[in-house]
Scaffold this active site. Sequence first.
Site, mmCIF file in Angstrom:
data_model
loop_
_atom_site.group_PDB
_atom_site.id
_atom_site.type_symbol
_atom_site.label_atom_id
_atom_site.label_comp_id
_atom_site.label_asym_id
_atom_site.label_seq_id
_atom_site.Cartn_x
_atom_site.Cartn_y
_atom_site.Cartn_z
ATOM 1 N N GLU A 285 -9.412 28.824 -17.909
ATOM 2 C CA GLU A 285 -8.958 29.256 -16.584
ATOM 3 C C GLU A 285 -9.717 28.595 -15.441
ATOM 4 O OE1 GLU A 285 -6.221 31.202 -16.731
ATOM 5 O OE2 GLU A 285 -6.479 31.043 -18.892
ATOM 6 N N ARG B 128 -5.386 -0.417 -13.204
ATOM 7 C CA ARG B 128 -4.450 -1.524 -13.005
ATOM 8 C C ARG B 128 -4.593 -2.166 -11.639
ATOM 9 N NH1 ARG B 128 0.169 -0.549 -10.932
ATOM 10 N NH2 ARG B 128 1.454 -1.687 -12.408
ATOM 11 N N ASP C 240 4.964 -3.444 -7.014
ATOM 12 C CA ASP C 240 5.246 -2.051 -7.345
ATOM 13 C C ASP C 240 5.801 -1.314 -6.137
ATOM 14 O OD1 ASP C 240 4.299 -2.444 -9.867
ATOM 15 O OD2 ASP C 240 2.291 -1.708 -9.423
#
Length: 243
Positions: free
Chosen positions: A117, A155, A170
Amino acid sequence: MRFDVLTLFPEIFSGYLTQSLLKLAIDRGLTSVHLHNIRDWAEGKHKQVDDKPFGGGPGMLLMAGPVVEAVEAVQAAADAPPGRLLLMSPQGRRLDQSLAEELSTSNRLVLLCGRYEGFDQRVVDLLRPEEISIGDYVLNGGEVAAMTIIDSVVRLVPGVLGDETSNQEDSFSRAGRTLEYAQYTRPREYRGLSVPDVLLSGNHPEIAAWREADAARRTAARLRAMDSGLQDSAGEPRPKPEA
Ligand code: 6GU
């Protein structure tokens, strides 16, 4: 660039780190990922790391002691600067491409993964980590979020992709922020669907123009879809659900 991950489940990372781009980046010495088991800093013969919350309530909390001591020991490792400490939390700052870009300029990231939790509040009060979430949903633990951060950041590290233009292409990195154009590989026809002729033409100015138009068309369709909720990811009308 160096990543350190603190987790109760280091084995979760092993498949991910030994395949594909991550493996290549590590083998080339462009990045390193060091896994640390928080339980190694637990005390007693039971090596307890979690306990019930004071005041009652569901679930178990990670105890401050093992976590704080693990982070301090890892950050103090003599051969590296302390780096930026990131705590994986659904309440944190949302990861997006600009945060990934910012993180990629750091030479060391220390990623702290929770389970159960959550953490005893004193972990946050003493260590003052940056809390990061990967989206508005609840995961069972921070490990998948940590892998997501590593994946999106590594990346962007120079040399990792080999072809640096790939990053800038991208959709979240391009200045216009359009979606990507459709791409095709062999075969030229599959189940009656053909590759657009222009892509086979060898005419590069025409190909570039087609791609720009296709990206614009997809972006406009996506914006309409976000308004109406009626279209699929290609921006095409969604078939009506069966009655
Ligand atoms: Cl970073 N952790 C957990 N447990 N759940 C999440 C998350 C992180 N990001 C989104 N949901």
